[in-house]
Enzyme design. Structure first.
Site, short mmCIF file in Angstrom:
data_model
loop_
_atom_site.label_atom_id
_atom_site.label_comp_id
_atom_site.label_asym_id
_atom_site.label_seq_id
_atom_site.Cartn_x
_atom_site.Cartn_y
_atom_site.Cartn_z
N SER A 84 5.61 14.89 2.97
CA SER A 84 4.63 13.96 2.48
C SER A 84 5.00 12.44 2.84
O SER A 84 4.35 11.68 2.62
CB SER A 84 4.51 14.21 0.74
N THR A 202 4.65 9.78 -2.01
CA THR A 202 5.04 8.63 -1.30
C THR A 202 6.56 8.30 -1.83
O THR A 202 6.65 8.28 -3.08
CB THR A 202 4.02 7.51 -1.51
N THR A 220 4.34 6.85 3.87
CA THR A 220 3.86 8.33 3.43
C THR A 220 3.00 8.82 4.59
O THR A 220 2.64 8.00 5.32
CB THR A 220 2.86 7.90 2.26
N ARG A 230 -8.71 8.37 6.93
CA ARG A 230 -8.29 8.15 5.62
C ARG A 230 -7.07 7.14 5.56
O ARG A 230 -6.35 7.83 5.99
CB ARG A 230 -8.35 9.20 4.67
N VAL A 231 -7.17 6.07 4.85
CA VAL A 231 -5.84 5.44 4.47
C VAL A 231 -5.66 5.21 2.99
O VAL A 231 -6.85 4.79 2.37
CB VAL A 231 -6.09 3.92 5.27
N GLY A 232 -4.69 5.35 2.58
CA GLY A 232 -4.56 5.45 1.08
C GLY A 232 -4.06 3.90 0.57
O GLY A 232 -4.11 2.87 1.27
N ASP A 233 -3.46 3.87 -0.54
CA ASP A 233 -2.93 2.86 -1.18
C ASP A 233 -1.61 2.29 -0.34
O ASP A 233 -1.17 1.16 -0.40
CB ASP A 233 -2.66 2.84 -2.61
N THR A 253 2.36 5.59 -6.50
CA THR A 253 2.19 6.84 -5.93
C THR A 253 1.05 7.40 -6.67
O THR A 253 0.74 7.19 -7.92
CB THR A 253 3.65 7.65 -6.06
N GLY A 254 0.70 8.51 -6.15
CA GLY A 254 -0.31 9.15 -6.45
C GLY A 254 -1.70 8.99 -5.90
O GLY A 254 -1.79 8.68 -4.85
N GLY A 256 -4.37 7.32 -4.12
CA GLY A 256 -4.19 6.09 -3.51
C GLY A 256 -5.65 5.15 -3.90
O GLY A 256 -5.63 3.90 -4.02
N1 ASP Z 1 -0.65 7.20 -2.79
C1 ASP Z 1 -0.62 7.96 -1.50
C2 ASP Z 1 -2.05 8.16 -0.68
O1 ASP Z 1 -2.95 7.97 -1.47
C3 ASP Z 1 0.03 9.29 -1.68
C4 ASP Z 1 1.03 9.55 -2.90
O2 ASP Z 1 1.52 8.78 -3.30
O3 ASP Z 1 1.20 10.65 -3.33
O4 ASP Z 1 -1.93 8.20 0.26
#
Ligand code: ASP
Length: 342
Positions: A84, A202, A220, A230-233, A253-254, A256
């Site tokens: 991850s 992350t 991450t 796709r781009v997360g936070d 984390t989580g 995004g």
């Molecule tokens: N926050 C990250 C994302 O959305 C993934 C994660 O932290 O679990 O890409």
């Protein structure tokens, strides 16, 4: 550092930043500058333990928080069993491993890369974006080209285990972030995760160095089997990471998308500016997310980790299973729901 007895001795102290604070203030003759609980480094998830060890080498020898978080973040990035973060990250639905990272220092300087392929240490490229360009964020091909121009080697990142997991996923192509999947593989050291189905996790790191300066890093591979592009936070300053050296730092984390929608890490830091303790600020940020989408309260995983200028720290995640690692001169610890596990 890895002194188990010491961990046990300090486990009660580890439980909350408040406990640490009272210990600190029980030492009245120390100067204000050194009265805080630092140097210290904190990181998300169980793989934060190993990352903190690398960061601590820098901090304990008087090094800069920025160098510490970069050194720390490179550990999970290089771990072939970590699917991850970094090189061994699971690919997107088209089989591309695309990595996201950002870094921020005590002067408000920051840099990031998003959707970057073929480069195994996105956190170090993010640092170069910060230090060598007038920009904050490079994406996709441009990020890869920039990395190569600065001496990074292009590599095929998709390893055999990740490819196997992707091919397995292709059989159903079901894309739904699964809650608490991280916990199924919980262990305090980076481990081999057979058939690992991590779809998000992350590493976010925050360090406060001996000079009292804060820096942060976040890296991450994003959500496994995500839509290409796709781009997360995590690479977004203010969402996945934010540092304000007057106040503190936060990382997330989580899922995004929910963090971006609420500019989560910035929000946590601003709440600390208003006087919230780190854990309370993290809880309030999570509550704001859920308030807007109460229907997600039982399924969404989102969490924040924060530290303030005194070195008090705390975290809050919506679902159980979230862990974070802490390392300072007194202890190295892994904390789940306020409880030390060492
Ligand atoms: N926050 C990250 C994302 O959305 C993934 C994660 O932290 O679990 O890409």
């Amino acid at each position: 550092m890895l002194n188990r007895r010491k961990f046990l001795l300090n486990s009660t102290l580890a439980a909350t930043g408040v406990a640490l604070q009272s210990k600190v203030f029980a030492t009245p003759f120390r100067e204000e500058k050194i009265a805080g609980n630092y140097p210290i480094v904190i990181s998300t998830w169980d793989f934060g333990v190993a990352a903190n060890q690398a960061a601590w080498k820098v901090l304990s020898s008087g090094g800069r928080a920025l160098d510490a978080v970069e050194a720390g973040a490179r550990i999970p990035e290089a771990d072939p069993n970590n699917h991850s973060v970094g090189a061994a990250g699971y690919p997107d639905r088209d089989g591309h491993v695309t990595l996201d990272a950002c870094i921020m220092d005590e002067n408000g300087n920051c840099g990031g890369v998003a959707g970057m392929e073929y480069i195994d240490h996105p956190i170090s490229v993010a640092r170069l974006v910060m230090e060598k360009t007038p920009h904050v964020l490079l994406v996709g091909d441009g990020a890869t080209q920039f990395a190569v121009a600065n001496g990074f080697k292009k590599k095929q990142l998709l390893n055999a285990e990740s490819e196997k997991a992707w091919k397995e996923w292709l059989k159903t192509s079901k894309y739904q972030p699964e809650m608490n999947i991280e916990n199924k593989h919980f262990t305090p050291v980076p481990n081999k995760m057979p058939g690992n189905q991590y779809n998000h996790d992350t590493i976010g790191m925050l360090a406060l160095d001996a000079a009292g300066n804060i820096s942060g890093a976040c890296t991450t591979s994003g959500m496994a089997f995500k839509l290409h592009g796709r781009v997360g936070d995590s690479p977004i300053i203010g969402a996945g990471l934010f540092v304000d050296n007057e106040v503190g730092g936060a990382t997330s984390t989580g899922v995004g998308e929910e963090v971006i929608r609420n500019v989560g890490s910035f929000l946590v830091v601003e709440l600390m500016r208003q006087g919230y303790k780190p854990e309370d600020a993290c809880r309030e940020a999570v509550n704001r997310i859920v308030k807007k989408k109460p229907e997600l309260a039982k399924t969404l995983q989102v969490g924040f980790l924060a530290i303030n200028k005194k070195g008090e720290y705390g975290a809050y995640a919506l679902q159980k299973g979230f862990s974070y690692a802490v390392c300072n001169a007194e202890k190295q610890d892994l904390i789940i729901k306020g409880k030390s596990i060492f």
